[in-house]
Write a protein that holds these residues in place. Structure first.
Motif, PDB file in Angstrom:
ATOM      1  N   ALA A 187      -3.572  10.537  -2.795  1.00  0.00           N
ATOM      2  CA  ALA A 187      -4.505   9.572  -2.203  1.00  0.00           C
ATOM      3  C   ALA A 187      -5.670  10.328  -1.573  1.00  0.00           C
ATOM      4  N   GLY A 188      -6.781   9.651  -1.386  1.00  0.00           N
ATOM      5  CA  GLY A 188      -7.932  10.274  -0.727  1.00  0.00           C
ATOM      6  C   GLY A 188      -8.967  10.745  -1.724  1.00  0.00           C
ATOM      7  N   ARG A 189     -10.037  11.285  -1.175  1.00  0.00           N
ATOM      8  CA  ARG A 189     -11.108  11.736  -2.057  1.00  0.00           C
ATOM      9  C   ARG A 189     -10.717  13.046  -2.721  1.00  0.00           C
ATOM     10  N   ARG A 190     -11.236  13.220  -3.929  1.00  0.00           N
ATOM     11  CA  ARG A 190     -10.892  14.425  -4.682  1.00  0.00           C
ATOM     12  C   ARG A 190     -11.570  15.629  -4.034  1.00  0.00           C
ATOM     13  N   ALA A 250       2.054   9.214  -5.984  1.00  0.00           N
ATOM     14  CA  ALA A 250       2.522  10.576  -5.681  1.00  0.00           C
ATOM     15  C   ALA A 250       3.600  11.004  -6.671  1.00  0.00           C
ATOM     16  N   ALA A 251       4.468  10.064  -7.042  1.00  0.00           N
ATOM     17  CA  ALA A 251       5.527  10.377  -8.012  1.00  0.00           C
ATOM     18  C   ALA A 251       4.933  10.725  -9.376  1.00  0.00           C
ATOM     19  N   ASN A 252       3.742  10.212  -9.661  1.00  0.00           N
ATOM     20  CA  ASN A 252       3.062  10.513 -10.928  1.00  0.00           C
ATOM     21  C   ASN A 252       2.074  11.664 -10.795  1.00  0.00           C
ATOM     22  N   THR A 308       0.837  -1.203   0.000  1.00  0.00           N
ATOM     23  CA  THR A 308       0.000   0.000   0.000  1.00  0.00           C
ATOM     24  C   THR A 308       0.872   1.253   0.000  1.00  0.00           C
ATOM     25  N   LYS A 309       1.894   1.272   0.853  1.00  0.00           N
ATOM     26  CA  LYS A 309       2.805   2.430   0.909  1.00  0.00           C
ATOM     27  C   LYS A 309       3.536   2.618  -0.416  1.00  0.00           C
ATOM     28  N   ALA A 310       3.986   1.514  -1.024  1.00  0.00           N
ATOM     29  CA  ALA A 310       4.688   1.597  -2.303  1.00  0.00           C
ATOM     30  C   ALA A 310       3.761   2.128  -3.390  1.00  0.00           C
ATOM     31  N   GLY A 311       2.519   1.670  -3.414  1.00  0.00           N
ATOM     32  CA  GLY A 311       1.546   2.150  -4.392  1.00  0.00           C
ATOM     33  C   GLY A 311       1.244   3.625  -4.230  1.00  0.00           C
ATOM     34  N   MET A 312       1.122   4.063  -2.984  1.00  0.00           N
ATOM     35  CA  MET A 312       0.859   5.487  -2.733  1.00  0.00           C
ATOM     36  C   MET A 312       2.065   6.332  -3.135  1.00  0.00           C
TER      37      MET A 312
END
Length: 187
Positions: A139-142, A133-135, A125-129
């Motif tokens: 995370a979270g609601r818009r 972020a790098a892209n 999960t941390k790696a995906g977040m």
């Protein structure tokens, strides 16, 4: 000897029906259930009541190991405490019981694997977040503004006398989101 069940759900909107059904089928007449309580918390109100209720010779039954504890150390300490009080433990799904040495060994191994699985999930999960972020994604609601077309539509429908649940069905959002839309300050 009494078989006493313990069930736990992590959030208030989850229900423990599946656990209750399995625990009743396993012979539990009494079931203690914590609602909206994380397994990482050492103190859980219904678990504390269960521990006070237990007598020598009783058996604590859970649907799955992770319902009793979220980490190996906590789970094994709790089961050691039960054993020290003359109380047995059984996990229905994993088929583990502490009535013999093989069951105790399997419990240790299974709880270690459960801990490993949770740790790996957290790591992924941390790696995906971090990748998101790098892209440039967050995370979270818009974020929404009072000028958003769904917010405007929700306000129009509310002015016509519709209830938030009905508004949500019309614009394709949940009732909670409609309340959030309606609470935004107007532009």
């Amino acid at each position: 000897m009494a078989s006493i069940g313990y069930a736990r759900v992590s959030t208030l909107d989850q229900n423990a029906d599946l656990q209750h059904t399995a625990l009743r089928a396993a012979g539990c007449k009494k079931i203690f259930t914590d609602h909206g309580v994380s397994g990482t918390r050492a103190s859980r109100p219904e678990l504390d009541k269960l521990l006070d209720h237990l007598r020598d010779g009783d058996e604590v039954v859970v649907w799955k190991l992770d319902r009793l504890g979220r980490n190996t150390r906590n789970l094994l300490a709790l089961i050691d405490d039960l054993e020290g009080r003359g109380v047995h433990f059984r996990s229905v799904t994993e088929g583990i019981t502490t009535t013999g040495p093989m069951g105790k060994a399997m419990l240790t191994v299974m709880s270690a694997f459960a801990q490993l699985e949770r740790d790996q999930l957290a790591e992924r999960t941390k790696a995906g977040m971090a990748a998101a972020a790098a892209n440039g994604r967050r995370a979270g609601r818009r974020e929404i503004s009072a000028g958003d077309r769904n917010v405007k539509r929700a306000r129009e429908l509310k002015a016509q006398g519709l209830k938030p649940a009905d508004i949500g069905k019309i614009i394709g959002t949940s009732r909670a989101t409609v309340y959030r839309y309606l609470s935004l300050d107007a532009d």
